[in-house]
Scaffold this motif. Structure first.
Motif, PDB file in Angstrom:
ATOM      1  N   ILE A  15       0.836  -1.205   0.000  1.00 47.19           N
ATOM      2  CA  ILE A  15       0.000   0.000   0.000  1.00 47.19           C
ATOM      3  C   ILE A  15       0.871   1.255   0.000  1.00 47.19           C
ATOM      4  O   ILE A  15       0.611   2.210  -0.745  1.00 47.19           O
ATOM      5  CB  ILE A  15      -0.948  -0.007   1.216  1.00 47.19           C
ATOM      6  N   ASN A  19       0.848   3.908  -3.042  1.00 44.74           N
ATOM      7  CA  ASN A  19       0.390   5.268  -2.748  1.00 44.74           C
ATOM      8  C   ASN A  19       1.463   6.306  -3.062  1.00 44.74           C
ATOM      9  O   ASN A  19       1.200   7.324  -3.715  1.00 44.74           O
ATOM     10  CB  ASN A  19      -0.017   5.351  -1.276  1.00 44.74           C
ATOM     11  N   GLU A  23       1.216   9.056  -6.113  1.00 47.35           N
ATOM     12  CA  GLU A  23       1.252  10.491  -5.800  1.00 47.35           C
ATOM     13  C   GLU A  23       2.396  11.180  -6.522  1.00 47.35           C
ATOM     14  O   GLU A  23       2.237  12.256  -7.097  1.00 47.35           O
ATOM     15  CB  GLU A  23       1.392  10.717  -4.302  1.00 47.35           C
ATOM     16  N   LEU A  29      -3.517  11.745  -4.827  1.00 45.21           N
ATOM     17  CA  LEU A  29      -3.703  10.730  -3.782  1.00 45.21           C
ATOM     18  C   LEU A  29      -2.623  10.937  -2.728  1.00 45.21           C
ATOM     19  O   LEU A  29      -1.565  10.298  -2.778  1.00 45.21           O
ATOM     20  CB  LEU A  29      -3.604   9.318  -4.382  1.00 45.21           C
ATOM     21  N   ALA A  31       0.025  10.800  -0.051  1.00 47.72           N
ATOM     22  CA  ALA A  31       0.637   9.645   0.614  1.00 47.72           C
ATOM     23  C   ALA A  31       1.036   9.942   2.049  1.00 47.72           C
ATOM     24  O   ALA A  31       1.264   9.016   2.830  1.00 47.72           O
ATOM     25  CB  ALA A  31       1.867   9.180  -0.172  1.00 47.72           C
ATOM     26  N   THR A  34      -1.043   8.197   4.724  1.00 53.29           N
ATOM     27  CA  THR A  34      -0.750   6.766   4.754  1.00 53.29           C
ATOM     28  C   THR A  34       0.544   6.497   5.503  1.00 53.29           C
ATOM     29  O   THR A  34       0.651   5.542   6.283  1.00 53.29           O
ATOM     30  CB  THR A  34      -0.648   6.213   3.322  1.00 53.29           C
TER      31      THR A  34
END
Length: 315
Positions: A15, A19, A23, A29, A31, A34
């Motif tokens: 993930i 991510n 990005e 998106l 990151a 995350t």
């Protein structure tokens, strides 16, 4: 939300890699959240800091290398394309250029902390001739600093983040909807901010055909090249005067207020030219028009370009 946590616990490395990669390739998106959540996994002993950091840096280097190669192959045009698809305002090209030209490759150490700048700085590194080894070292250090900060903060505030995530889990589907709503709001805000910025610079443009016809008839207007000095060697429209956005307040035009003035740049949506035009309009000049498509459209159409004396040819 509990499913998201389970996925992060089971597939955290994948993930994070996906991510960060997406990005840095330019998708909206983020990151950083995350990475913050992944810092909690470090505190829980599920992953080590070194492993998570290595995955994030590798993903960033892969994405940034793609933009570096694109910048090296296609030059400054790729930055214009980047800014057109980005949700960040078009000033990102000029601001990133200014930062990179001032600091050189060390600018890559901080570019990831500035939203929308990472991809552009990588492309600029390629187009400006930065050696790939230097780029990899500086970009890798910048990625490590950026990702490492997020992982460290996530680890440091793991208890608070754990409580927040537990609350969202207890909310069930509403917690998931809240997270999705926040992400949608972020994207919507960035889109609205871009549209508002572009709208603020709306004004009548002059086409390259119109300007070329005026030059052919000997009725040339005052032509202002508003690009940064390092771009001028690429060529300019015959008869152009050079003025930067920073120096426009000191510009004195010995013309009537209604005399035609054409401005051009090499940035998306003629941003710099339009900003200079706004300043001149505020000073009382009324017949001000940016050149639609800028110098790139003029050059692509095959019209005459003036070059420095050693290179002076027609294209």
């Amino acid at each position: 939300m509990s499913t998201l946590l389970e996925l992060l616990q089971q597939y955290g490395l994948l993930i994070i890699f996906a991510n960060v990669l997406l990005e840095q390739l330019g998708l909206p998106l983020p990151a950083y959240p995350t990475l913050l959540l992944s810092g909690v996994l470090i505190a829980n002993g599920q992953y080590s800091l070194g492993t998570l950091l290595a995955v994030a840096v590798i993903a960033a280097l892969i994405a940034d290398s793609i933009w570096y190669m694109a910048g090296r192959k296609y030059g400054k045009k790729v930055m214009g394309k980047l800014c057109k698809i980005s949700l960040s305002p078009d000033t990102c090209v000029r601001q990133t250029e200014s930062l990179y030209l001032k600091l050189g490759p060390p600018a890559l150490l901080v570019c990831k902390f500035i939203p929308g700048f990472a991809s552009i700085s990588s492309a600029l590194a390629g187009s400006s001739g930065t050696r790939y080894l230097v780029f990899v070292i500086m970009d890798g250090l910048g990625a490590a600093l950026w990702a490492g900060t997020a992982l460290w903060l996530g680890n440091l505030f793991s208890s608070a983040i754990d409580e927040l995530m537990s609350t969202l889990v207890q909310m069930g589907k509403w917690g998931t909807l809240l997270v999705l709503a926040l992400l949608a709001a972020f994207i919507a805000y960035k889109w609205w901010d871009r549209q508002r910025f572009i709208k603020s610079l709306r004004m009548a443009r002059i086409s390259i055909e119109e300007l070329n016809e005026m030059l052919d008839k000997g009725a040339a207007p005052v032509i202002l090249d508003t690009r940064a000095p390092h771009l001028v060697d690429d060529g300019w429209i015959p008869g152009a005067q050079f003025i930067t956005l920073e120096d426009v307040d000191n510009l004195v035009l010995d013309i009537d207020a209604d005399a035609p003035v054409v401005l051009y740049c090499s940035c998306p949506n003629e941003v710099t030219a339009a900003k200079v035009a706004k300043k001149l309009i505020n000073r009382g000049y009324r017949n001000i028009r940016p050149l639609s498509g800028g110098i790139d459209a003029w050059r692509d159409a095959g019209y005459i370009i003036s070059l420095p004396p050693a290179k002076d040819v027609n294209v």
